[in-house]
Design a protein around this motif. Structure first.
Motif, PDB file in Angstrom:
ATOM      1  N   THR A   1     106.058  65.610  24.890  1.00 49.13           N
ATOM      2  CA  THR A   1     106.785  67.132  25.143  1.00 49.13           C
ATOM      3  C   THR A   1     105.763  67.792  25.893  1.00 49.13           C
TER       4      THR A   1
ATOM      5  N   GLY B   1     102.724  78.408  18.733  1.00 51.30           N
ATOM      6  CA  GLY B   1     102.714  77.233  17.836  1.00 51.30           C
ATOM      7  C   GLY B   1     101.663  76.596  18.228  1.00 51.30           C
ATOM      8  N   ARG B   2     100.785  75.779  17.274  1.00 52.66           N
ATOM      9  CA  ARG B   2      99.705  75.177  17.334  1.00 52.66           C
ATOM     10  C   ARG B   2      99.793  73.556  16.892  1.00 52.66           C
ATOM     11  N   SER B   3     100.874  73.019  16.984  1.00 50.89           N
ATOM     12  CA  SER B   3     101.023  71.862  16.178  1.00 50.89           C
ATOM     13  C   SER B   3     100.175  70.782  17.253  1.00 50.89           C
TER      14      SER B   3
ATOM     15  N   ILE C   1     101.413  68.089  18.093  1.00 50.65           N
ATOM     16  CA  ILE C   1     102.272  67.103  18.948  1.00 50.65           C
ATOM     17  C   ILE C   1     102.660  68.021  20.197  1.00 50.65           C
ATOM     18  N   VAL C   2     102.648  69.500  20.042  1.00 52.46           N
ATOM     19  CA  VAL C   2     103.178  70.456  21.138  1.00 52.46           C
ATOM     20  C   VAL C   2     102.188  71.385  21.442  1.00 52.46           C
TER      21      VAL C   2
ATOM     22  N   HIS D   1      99.871  81.593  16.700  1.00 52.40           N
ATOM     23  CA  HIS D   1     100.301  81.022  15.449  1.00 52.40           C
ATOM     24  C   HIS D   1     101.015  81.937  14.313  1.00 52.40           C
ATOM     25  N   SER D   2     101.127  81.453  13.136  1.00 53.56           N
ATOM     26  CA  SER D   2     101.612  82.365  12.126  1.00 53.56           C
ATOM     27  C   SER D   2     100.655  83.482  11.605  1.00 53.56           C
TER      28      SER D   2
ATOM     29  N   ALA E   1     107.203  77.513  20.835  1.00 53.36           N
ATOM     30  CA  ALA E   1     107.163  76.343  20.052  1.00 53.36           C
ATOM     31  C   ALA E   1     107.106  76.274  18.596  1.00 53.36           C
ATOM     32  N   LEU E   2     107.682  77.087  18.048  1.00 53.17           N
ATOM     33  CA  LEU E   2     107.473  77.368  16.566  1.00 53.17           C
ATOM     34  C   LEU E   2     108.635  76.967  15.634  1.00 53.17           C
ATOM     35  N   GLY E   3     109.722  76.624  16.201  1.00 49.43           N
ATOM     36  CA  GLY E   3     110.919  76.034  15.199  1.00 49.43           C
ATOM     37  C   GLY E   3     111.504  77.148  14.365  1.00 49.43           C
TER      38      GLY E   3
ATOM     39  N   PHE F   1     113.833  83.265  17.381  1.00 49.61           N
ATOM     40  CA  PHE F   1     112.577  84.201  17.237  1.00 49.61           C
ATOM     41  C   PHE F   1     112.336  84.967  18.396  1.00 49.61           C
TER      42      PHE F   1
ATOM     43  N   VAL G   1     111.117  75.401  23.486  1.00 48.06           N
ATOM     44  CA  VAL G   1     110.815  73.924  23.092  1.00 48.06           C
ATOM     45  C   VAL G   1     111.621  73.849  21.777  1.00 48.06           C
ATOM     46  N   GLY G   2     111.739  74.991  20.855  1.00 44.31           N
ATOM     47  CA  GLY G   2     112.661  74.913  19.639  1.00 44.31           C
ATOM     48  C   GLY G   2     113.937  74.098  19.757  1.00 44.31           C
ATOM     49  N   THR G   3     113.738  73.099  18.821  1.00 44.44           N
ATOM     50  CA  THR G   3     115.282  72.329  18.532  1.00 44.44           C
ATOM     51  C   THR G   3     115.181  72.296  17.061  1.00 44.44           C
TER      52      THR G   3
ATOM     53  N   THR H   1     111.170  65.364  27.103  1.00 41.15           N
ATOM     54  CA  THR H   1     110.348  64.654  26.229  1.00 41.15           C
ATOM     55  C   THR H   1     110.513  63.036  26.246  1.00 41.15           C
TER      56      THR H   1
HETATM   57  P1  NAP Z   1     105.363  72.683  13.526  1.00 35.68           P
HETATM   58  O1  NAP Z   1     104.513  71.398  13.398  1.00 35.68           O
HETATM   59  O2  NAP Z   1     106.097  73.091  12.494  1.00 35.68           O
HETATM   60  O3  NAP Z   1     104.407  73.767  14.388  1.00 35.68           O
HETATM   61  C1  NAP Z   1     105.046  75.155  14.212  1.00 35.68           C
HETATM   62  C2  NAP Z   1     104.129  75.941  15.015  1.00 35.68           C
HETATM   63  O4  NAP Z   1     104.549  77.421  14.826  1.00 35.68           O
HETATM   64  C3  NAP Z   1     102.599  76.145  13.918  1.00 35.68           C
HETATM   65  O5  NAP Z   1     101.607  76.213  14.566  1.00 35.68           O
HETATM   66  C4  NAP Z   1     102.964  77.477  13.222  1.00 35.68           C
HETATM   67  O6  NAP Z   1     101.786  78.188  12.850  1.00 35.68           O
HETATM   68  C5  NAP Z   1     103.720  78.368  14.363  1.00 35.68           C
HETATM   69  N1  NAP Z   1     104.750  79.435  13.890  1.00 35.68           N
HETATM   70  C6  NAP Z   1     105.704  79.055  12.654  1.00 35.68           C
HETATM   71  N2  NAP Z   1     106.192  80.262  12.697  1.00 35.68           N
HETATM   72  C7  NAP Z   1     105.703  81.183  13.239  1.00 35.68           C
HETATM   73  C8  NAP Z   1     105.747  82.612  13.514  1.00 35.68           C
HETATM   74  N3  NAP Z   1     106.584  83.180  12.654  1.00 35.68           N
HETATM   75  N4  NAP Z   1     105.026  83.165  14.311  1.00 35.68           N
HETATM   76  C9  NAP Z   1     103.980  82.549  14.985  1.00 35.68           C
HETATM   77  N5  NAP Z   1     103.758  81.257  14.890  1.00 35.68           N
HETATM   78  C10 NAP Z   1     104.648  80.462  14.103  1.00 35.68           C
HETATM   79  O7  NAP Z   1     106.633  72.417  14.847  1.00 35.68           O
HETATM   80  P2  NAP Z   1     106.325  71.406  16.245  1.00 35.68           P
HETATM   81  O8  NAP Z   1     106.451  69.975  15.536  1.00 35.68           O
HETATM   82  O9  NAP Z   1     105.303  71.756  16.945  1.00 35.68           O
HETATM   83  O10 NAP Z   1     107.841  71.718  16.748  1.00 35.68           O
HETATM   84  C11 NAP Z   1     108.158  73.060  17.143  1.00 35.68           C
HETATM   85  C12 NAP Z   1     109.440  73.304  17.420  1.00 35.68           C
HETATM   86  O11 NAP Z   1     109.623  72.192  18.591  1.00 35.68           O
HETATM   87  C13 NAP Z   1     110.459  72.706  16.534  1.00 35.68           C
HETATM   88  O12 NAP Z   1     111.981  73.405  16.747  1.00 35.68           O
HETATM   89  C14 NAP Z   1     110.729  71.284  16.861  1.00 35.68           C
HETATM   90  O13 NAP Z   1     112.070  70.617  16.450  1.00 35.68           O
HETATM   91  C15 NAP Z   1     110.795  71.440  18.450  1.00 35.68           C
HETATM   92  N6  NAP Z   1     110.483  70.212  19.260  1.00 35.68           N
HETATM   93  C16 NAP Z   1     111.099  70.008  20.141  1.00 35.68           C
HETATM   94  C17 NAP Z   1     110.834  68.723  21.061  1.00 35.68           C
HETATM   95  C18 NAP Z   1     112.013  68.712  22.261  1.00 35.68           C
HETATM   96  O14 NAP Z   1     111.597  67.649  22.697  1.00 35.68           O
HETATM   97  N7  NAP Z   1     112.517  69.499  22.724  1.00 35.68           N
HETATM   98  C19 NAP Z   1     109.783  68.057  20.513  1.00 35.68           C
HETATM   99  C20 NAP Z   1     108.903  68.518  19.847  1.00 35.68           C
HETATM  100  C21 NAP Z   1     109.205  69.344  18.986  1.00 35.68           C
HETATM  101  P3  NAP Z   1     100.785  77.699  11.775  1.00 35.68           P
HETATM  102  O15 NAP Z   1     100.036  76.518  12.497  1.00 35.68           O
HETATM  103  O16 NAP Z   1     100.091  78.960  11.538  1.00 35.68           O
HETATM  104  O17 NAP Z   1     101.675  77.360  10.632  1.00 35.68           O
END
Ligand code: NAP
Length: 291
Positions: free
Chosen positions: A140, A164-166, A168-169, A190-191, A209-211, A215, A230-232, A273
């Motif tokens: 990604t 977002g700080r995952s 993978i993204v 991040h959150s 990229a928070l999902g 938002f 990035v969100g899906t 991706t």
């Molecule tokens: P994840 O592991 O759940 O991480 C989400 C991140 O967002 C975390 O760092 C979290 O903070 C932060 N977050 C959540 N709620 C928040 C808020 N209200 N305010 C600020 N930050 C917030 O998700 P991910 O795997 O990175 O994926 C994120 C999104 O991208 C998802 O929708 C996923 O489906 C999508 N995605 C899409 C692709 C694509 O190819 N299009 C690929 C990968 C992922 P904390 O660390 O503090 O919990």
């Protein structure tokens, strides 16, 4: 405002890859070969793996699918990974995540040979990326950077906010965006981030990229900003055959008019991706050919 068309860009890149595969095969080598390990029968994972196999077919790669049931013992999975690590007919492989709870995911990732880790999740690849050495970068972040480059979006000296700080993204993307070839000034939110709305509104490049569907609202976006969604998230829908549709983290209709560039969902980051995995596999194959 210009829409960043990830679908068309990915299609063009696939064509470039297909031509490279033709040259590899014309030179007497076997085509690049990607394998996927799939554990269990999760609907989302089944779909993602099916796409990966279809993508391989389209560009002329070989592909293999290795399946295990949900209750597979961890050691059985690790043994298979070691077997694939040593398989000279295979250039790269991925283990589709998430894995069932009884399996230690980091241990699985660390067992993959970094030179075949085309998902770019192995700590060696992550570490090499951090210090700017050649590495496999996860799909990604790789795809997003490629989109910015192909649309010739100015990044040098720009304020980039990534929500977002995952692993993978968000985190790997923050590393790429701050590299000397890109030169953005990066903030990772991040959150627990305070004043997120103001922070986002200060971004020249905002990457969500928070999902969390919808938002990012217009108040959070600066006039003329580049917005990458990035969100899906799958939300129920009566309008599609599957019964769901994908929703981004950005309220597209109200945000788009303020942007210089924006990615739609679907059709933005998602296709990039997918194509990035092909790019990594092609690189692995070329590394094998050149020894
Ligand atoms: P994840 O592991 O759940 O991480 C989400 C991140 O967002 C975390 O760092 C979290 O903070 C932060 N977050 C959540 N709620 C928040 C808020 N209200 N305010 C600020 N930050 C917030 O998700 P991910 O795997 O990175 O994926 C994120 C999104 O991208 C998802 O929708 C996923 O489906 C999508 N995605 C899409 C692709 C694509 O190819 N299009 C690929 C990968 C992922 P904390 O660390 O503090 O919990």
């Amino acid at each position: 405002m210009q829409i960043i068309d990830g679908k068309a860009t990915a299609k063009a890149i696939k064509e470039e890859i297909r031509q490279e595969v033709d040259s590899i095969v014309s030179a007497g080598h076997r085509p690049p070969h990607l394998a996927a390990i799939l554990v269990g029968h999760d609907g989302g994972s089944e779909t993602y793996v099916a796409y990966k196999i279809k993508d391989c077919e389209e560009v002329g790669f070989r592909s293999s699918l290795v399946r295990f049931e949900e209750d597979v013992e961890e050691q059985v999975l690790l043994n298979k990974i070691k077997e694939l690590n040593n398989d000279e007919e295979l250039d790269g492989f991925i283990v589709q995540l998430p894995l069932p709870g009884h399996i230690d995911e980091p241990k699985v990732i660390e067992t993959i040979n970094p030179q075949k880790d085309v998902d770019g999740f192995h700590p060696e690849n992550v570490g090499r990326t951090v210090i700017g050495l050649p590495s496999f970068v996860s799909a990604t972040p790789y795809g997003i950077v490629e989109l910015l480059k192909r649309y010739q979006i100015e990044t040098s000296g720009k304020n980039c906010v990534i929500v977002g700080r995952s692993n993978i993204v968000g985190r790997p993307l923050s590393i790429l965006m701050s590299q000397k070839s890109i030169n953005a000034t990066v903030t990772v939110a991040h959150s627990r981030t305070k004043n997120l709305e103001e922070l986002c509104a200060s971004a020249d490049i905002l990457i969500a990229a928070l999902g969390s569907p919808g938002f990012i609202k217009k108040e959070m976006v600066k006039e003329g900003a580049v917005v990458i969604d990035v969100g899906t998230t799958r939300v129920p829908s009566t309008e599609t055959k599957s019964g769901f549709r994908l929703k981004g983290d950005v309220i597209y209709d109200e945000v788009a008019p303020r942007c210089s560039f924006i990615t739609p969902v679907p059709g933005g980051v998602g296709p990039m991706t997918r194509v990035s995995l092909l790019n990594n596999t092609l690189r692995a194959a070329k590394n094998n050919i050149s020894g």
